[in-house]
Write a protein that holds these residues in place. Sequence first.
Motif, PDB file in Angstrom:
ATOM      1  N   ARG A 227       0.487  -0.977  -0.586  1.00 28.93           N
ATOM      2  CA  ARG A 227       0.381   0.334  -0.082  1.00 28.93           C
ATOM      3  C   ARG A 227       1.377   1.497  -0.487  1.00 28.93           C
ATOM      4  N   PRO A 228      -0.033   2.073  -0.225  1.00 26.71           N
ATOM      5  CA  PRO A 228       0.934   3.407  -0.216  1.00 26.71           C
ATOM      6  C   PRO A 228       1.630   3.855   1.209  1.00 26.71           C
ATOM      7  N   ALA A 229       2.759   4.340   1.050  1.00 16.96           N
ATOM      8  CA  ALA A 229       3.172   4.537   2.672  1.00 16.96           C
ATOM      9  C   ALA A 229       2.328   5.736   3.168  1.00 16.96           C
ATOM     10  N   THR A 230       0.862   6.051   3.504  1.00 10.27           N
ATOM     11  CA  THR A 230       0.811   6.699   4.331  1.00 10.27           C
ATOM     12  C   THR A 230       0.036   6.202   5.635  1.00 10.27           C
ATOM     13  N   THR A 231      -0.950   7.164   6.318  1.00  9.48           N
ATOM     14  CA  THR A 231      -1.169   6.926   7.623  1.00  9.48           C
ATOM     15  C   THR A 231      -2.513   5.852   6.895  1.00  9.48           C
ATOM     16  N   ALA A 232      -3.307   6.413   5.706  1.00  9.64           N
ATOM     17  CA  ALA A 232      -4.006   6.015   5.731  1.00  9.64           C
ATOM     18  C   ALA A 232      -4.083   4.423   4.721  1.00  9.64           C
ATOM     19  N   GLY A 233      -2.754   3.949   4.112  1.00 16.88           N
ATOM     20  CA  GLY A 233      -2.021   2.920   2.988  1.00 16.88           C
ATOM     21  C   GLY A 233      -1.948   2.200   4.292  1.00 16.88           C
ATOM     22  N   LEU A 237      -3.582  -1.923   4.722  1.00 17.45           N
ATOM     23  CA  LEU A 237      -3.037  -2.934   4.296  1.00 17.45           C
ATOM     24  C   LEU A 237      -3.713  -3.788   5.726  1.00 17.45           C
ATOM     25  N   LEU A 238      -3.241  -3.342   6.605  1.00 16.79           N
ATOM     26  CA  LEU A 238      -3.617  -4.403   7.614  1.00 16.79           C
ATOM     27  C   LEU A 238      -4.638  -4.718   8.112  1.00 16.79           C
ATOM     28  N   ALA A 239      -5.680  -4.002   7.647  1.00 20.86           N
ATOM     29  CA  ALA A 239      -7.280  -4.425   7.755  1.00 20.86           C
ATOM     30  C   ALA A 239      -7.767  -5.354   6.212  1.00 20.86           C
ATOM     31  N   SER A 240      -7.021  -5.454   5.904  1.00 18.53           N
ATOM     32  CA  SER A 240      -7.494  -5.615   4.038  1.00 18.53           C
ATOM     33  C   SER A 240      -7.695  -7.590   4.507  1.00 18.53           C
ATOM     34  N   ALA A 241      -8.586  -8.492   4.123  1.00 17.16           N
ATOM     35  CA  ALA A 241      -8.741  -9.753   4.079  1.00 17.16           C
ATOM     36  C   ALA A 241      -8.162 -10.156   2.905  1.00 17.16           C
ATOM     37  N   LYS A 242      -8.191 -10.149   2.415  1.00 18.00           N
ATOM     38  CA  LYS A 242      -7.662 -10.317   0.574  1.00 18.00           C
ATOM     39  C   LYS A 242      -5.701  -9.875   1.021  1.00 18.00           C
ATOM     40  N   GLU A 243      -5.518  -8.880   0.925  1.00 17.85           N
ATOM     41  CA  GLU A 243      -3.378  -9.193   1.232  1.00 17.85           C
ATOM     42  C   GLU A 243      -3.126  -9.845   2.544  1.00 17.85           C
ATOM     43  N   ARG A 244      -4.179  -9.838   3.675  1.00 18.52           N
ATOM     44  CA  ARG A 244      -3.491 -10.925   4.583  1.00 18.52           C
ATOM     45  C   ARG A 244      -4.211 -12.370   4.011  1.00 18.52           C
ATOM     46  N   ALA A 245      -5.259 -12.833   3.310  1.00 19.33           N
ATOM     47  CA  ALA A 245      -4.667 -14.387   2.686  1.00 19.33           C
ATOM     48  C   ALA A 245      -4.106 -14.663   1.667  1.00 19.33           C
ATOM     49  N   LEU A 272       4.351 -12.402  12.206  1.00 14.41           N
ATOM     50  CA  LEU A 272       3.166 -12.732  11.056  1.00 14.41           C
ATOM     51  C   LEU A 272       3.015 -11.483  10.851  1.00 14.41           C
ATOM     52  N   PHE A 273       2.963 -10.734   9.402  1.00  9.55           N
ATOM     53  CA  PHE A 273       2.277  -9.840   9.133  1.00  9.55           C
ATOM     54  C   PHE A 273       2.705  -8.374   9.510  1.00  9.55           C
ATOM     55  N   ALA A 274       3.816  -8.613   9.844  1.00 11.50           N
ATOM     56  CA  ALA A 274       4.346  -6.782  10.196  1.00 11.50           C
ATOM     57  C   ALA A 274       4.479  -6.090   8.939  1.00 11.50           C
ATOM     58  N   VAL A 275       4.095  -4.459   8.964  1.00  7.43           N
ATOM     59  CA  VAL A 275       4.686  -3.839   8.066  1.00  7.43           C
ATOM     60  C   VAL A 275       5.883  -3.338   8.253  1.00  7.43           C
ATOM     61  N   ARG A 276       6.630  -2.815   6.569  1.00  7.93           N
ATOM     62  CA  ARG A 276       7.961  -2.516   6.680  1.00  7.93           C
ATOM     63  C   ARG A 276       7.336  -1.337   6.034  1.00  7.93           C
ATOM     64  N   ARG A 277       8.633  -0.559   6.358  1.00  2.00           N
ATOM     65  CA  ARG A 277       8.879   0.371   5.116  1.00  2.00           C
ATOM     66  C   ARG A 277       9.267   0.460   3.881  1.00  2.00           C
ATOM     67  N   TRP A 278       9.445   0.747   2.389  1.00  3.94           N
ATOM     68  CA  TRP A 278      10.228   0.959   1.340  1.00  3.94           C
ATOM     69  C   TRP A 278       9.898   2.000   0.216  1.00  3.94           C
ATOM     70  N   CYS A 279      10.372   2.824   0.600  1.00  5.13           N
ATOM     71  CA  CYS A 279      10.433   3.454  -0.276  1.00  5.13           C
ATOM     72  C   CYS A 279       9.314   4.340   0.070  1.00  5.13           C
ATOM     73  N   ASP A 280       8.477   4.444  -0.859  1.00  8.06           N
ATOM     74  CA  ASP A 280       6.922   5.350  -0.512  1.00  8.06           C
ATOM     75  C   ASP A 280       6.015   4.272  -0.562  1.00  8.06           C
ATOM     76  N   LEU A 281       6.242   3.167  -0.124  1.00  9.70           N
ATOM     77  CA  LEU A 281       5.415   2.002   0.023  1.00  9.70           C
ATOM     78  C   LEU A 281       5.841   1.184   1.778  1.00  9.70           C
ATOM     79  N   TRP A 282       4.060   0.844   2.271  1.00 11.24           N
ATOM     80  CA  TRP A 282       4.194  -0.345   3.081  1.00 11.24           C
ATOM     81  C   TRP A 282       4.350  -1.579   2.509  1.00 11.24           C
ATOM     82  N   GLN A 283       5.434  -2.581   3.326  1.00 10.92           N
ATOM     83  CA  GLN A 283       4.682  -3.717   2.523  1.00 10.92           C
ATOM     84  C   GLN A 283       4.967  -4.345   3.969  1.00 10.92           C
TER      85      GLN A 283
END
Length: 397
Positions: A227-233, A237-245, A272-283
């Motif tokens: 997701r974009p590296a914003t607060t909303a992004g 990402l954390l709330a996305s069932a699709k991404e988590r699956a 498990l499913f820790a959010v890290r930043r790469w450039c302007d993206l959360w992963q």
Amino acid sequence: MSMNRPDVVEALPRMVVDPPAVPAACRGRLVERARWQWRPADGGDPAAYAEQFLAEHGLDLRDLARPTHRHQHRHGVCGAALYLSAAAAALLAGGPPGAPNPADLPEVAVVVYAHTEADTTHPGPPPPWWHGTWTESWSPHQHADAVTAIRRAIGHGEVYQVNLVGHASAPYTGDPLPALTRLGRLPGARYGGVLTGPGWAIGCASPETLIEVRGGTLTTRPIKGTRPATTAGRADLLASAKERAEHIMIVDLERNDLARVARTGSVRVDDLFAVRRWCDLWQAESTIHADVADGLGLADLLRAVCPGGSVTGAPKLAALDHIAALEPVGRGASMGALGWVGPDHIDLGLTIRTAAVDGNAVHVWAGGGITWDSDPAAEVAEAAAKTTPVRAALTGR
């Protein structure tokens, strides 16, 4: 690598470059001692050849549970860079290699290094670097059609997830090494660095660990979910069932890969499913550990973990079949492995966020994992978001 001609590309670089994952004590001090490269026409098992070549040059990795420094001291080497292309990795897994490599590169390279105390810098500024317009391997519409084809295959029960990758190339002039070095310094690049060879170079800004072996422990850190590296992004990402699956499918795949070469019952997911930043993206990233099985050698390790599950899909061999059928251009230096092999550890990154240069062009790749819930337009946009920082670094922005 100063001009856009193969005979001059082979010239010595004008600047010191370090391969990804090189230990801090070795940075800026490396001098090449020996090199081995492999292409499919050479035949044989490249994993076995790489293991043998390293052993012959003081890095005996035939039993990773019992590292030794003895041969290293005798030969005076400090370690080696190890590179495998996506096609070589697929062959190790018993899958199809896919479309031909668009760049004129070897499929496997091992470069053994020693230390030097001499000044290895080259005086004078490098020639100006310029690259032309990018030519894409597929249009957004063709990319979206490939996503739809994967969703259809998932609906038929052929696969659960497939990673699709696109390619772009551009002509260039000048010395590409400063541009590739800029790429390797992007924020979040755990495997930032450059590997060079006769007529080619690879620049990597990967945040993803394919496999690390240290102190008898195997570690892999699959990344899946962007997701974009914003607060909303981050919240999305954390709330996305699709991404988590999608992520958990790859974690399960990587757990199974490690189990093939680990002590029975030792595989564990520690993060498990820790959010890290790469450039302007959360992963989203997970960390999986296991204990090295007795007698495990480098060749068997590579056969077990290559290619990385996060850039293939599940089941891995079925995903490779769909990748070979749908991607019009080979993955080349991307989606493979690149890193450092020392006498007491291995640290290989997955070559996402990677560019390669040959005598004619600079090449980049980007993609993403496709599941049943994937939206074709969103997948096209995600691939573009991943390649934007790479292209900007190469341009100098």
